[in-house]
Design an enzyme around this catalytic site. Sequence first.
Site, PDB file in Angstrom:
ATOM      1  CE  LYS A  34      -0.252  -0.340   5.026  1.00 14.13           C
ATOM      2  NZ  LYS A  34      -1.010  -0.931   6.141  1.00 14.13           N
ATOM      3  NE  ARG A 130      -6.346   0.451  11.258  1.00  8.69           N
ATOM      4  CZ  ARG A 130      -5.103   0.318  10.815  1.00  8.69           C
ATOM      5  NH1 ARG A 130      -4.266   1.332  10.850  1.00  8.69           N
ATOM      6  NH2 ARG A 130      -4.680  -0.832  10.319  1.00  8.69           N
ATOM      7  CE1 TYR A 255      14.268  30.635   3.056  1.00  5.13           C
ATOM      8  CE2 TYR A 255      14.292  28.254   2.788  1.00  5.13           C
ATOM      9  CZ  TYR A 255      14.171  29.520   2.254  1.00  5.13           C
ATOM     10  OH  TYR A 255      13.947  29.660   0.911  1.00  5.13           O
ATOM     11  CG  MET A 303      10.616  22.733  -1.820  1.00  2.00           C
ATOM     12  SD  MET A 303       9.658  23.844  -2.852  1.00  2.00           S
ATOM     13  CE  MET A 303       8.537  24.550  -1.660  1.00  2.00           C
TER      14      MET A 303
END
Length: 358
Positions: A34, A130, A255, A303
């Site tokens: 998956k 679940r 940053y 990024m």
Amino acid sequence: MSVAYALINQAALQHNISIVRRHAPDANIMAVIKANAYGHGMSRVARMLAVAVDSLAVARTDEAVALRKQGITAPITVLQGFMGHDELMCYADYQLTAVVHQHEQIQLLLNASLPQKIAVWLKMDSGMSRLGFLPTEWAAVYALLQNSEQVQQPFGVMTHLASADEVDCRQSTQQLQRFEALTRQHIGAKSIANSAAVLACPGAVTDWVRPGLMVYGVSPFPNQTAADLGLKAVMTLKSRLISVKTVPQGETVGYGGLWRCRQDTRVGIVSIGYGDGYPRYARNGTPVLINGQVVPLIGRVSMDMLAVDLSALPEAKIGDTAVLWGEGLPVEMIARYAGTIPYTVLCGITPRVEMIEQ
Ligand SMILES: *Cc1c(COP(=O)(O)O)cnc(C)c1O
């Protein structure tokens, strides 16, 4: 070749399946692919595993249909099963196996007239809360499926463990007891174990096991490495240094100015960032391999880039290879530095990263 790329090691994948077999020699293997095979590429992994395992498992019907359209003929189980009549028809049309876990699915099945019977796993919620039927509902839904003309008999029964990766196995023991108590008479297949249970919970290894993470060579346990478990990393994420320069003492890197040079520092910039799936929350000091040697990540991940301190590697130069995780640098360690688990790191790989089969 793009600058940032992931090598996908076919031999490691096959090796990890042999480790599953070692722990579950008599079980059938349903390899879980998956979420784009945990970031490794669903079609690629399906193709590589098609003959090595007994079945594949995905989460959603559309993932299974996509595999069929790509020519994958191996059995495929859909862990969330179908929603609605049209989706149910896909199971007959594409020969998919459904996990049935809630009442609407039973009603759809009972009311449908399918061109052929479908294979089904009936799922019990033995304590994870679940998917699945509660033990109190089990006998009734079990009987409904047994009497269904739409279902191949005998169908399978399954459950999922909430805490198989924890040292304290009380919750698993309770779940196993509940499941066992209600499926003692069941003549069809039983399935319980994910990777952690395959490796650490022999009582959960039944007719079918459902390993995901370990297939990719990653440890599900915080206190045991993949190497401890004999697993080999399938994905190695690589890029290159695109800048190397000396940043003067007192200047900050990246940053937010989160990292400051205590002295003049050789800083390398690697062309990979959160736009590729490298976790932005990786802390200062997260290991990166440059030319096979560990150097620390410094400053905030951008990024498309991240910075490393090359003080220990004066020879490092533009074009040198960086390994972000994989062979020689477990993704489990990167996950720990990023305050997360290896599942999220692997699933976070973005389509910009070129995948290269080895
Ligand atoms: C994802 C999943 C698995 C595989 O789990 P791993 O921890 O990756 O081995 C097995 N069973 C079910 C129901 C799942 O959702």
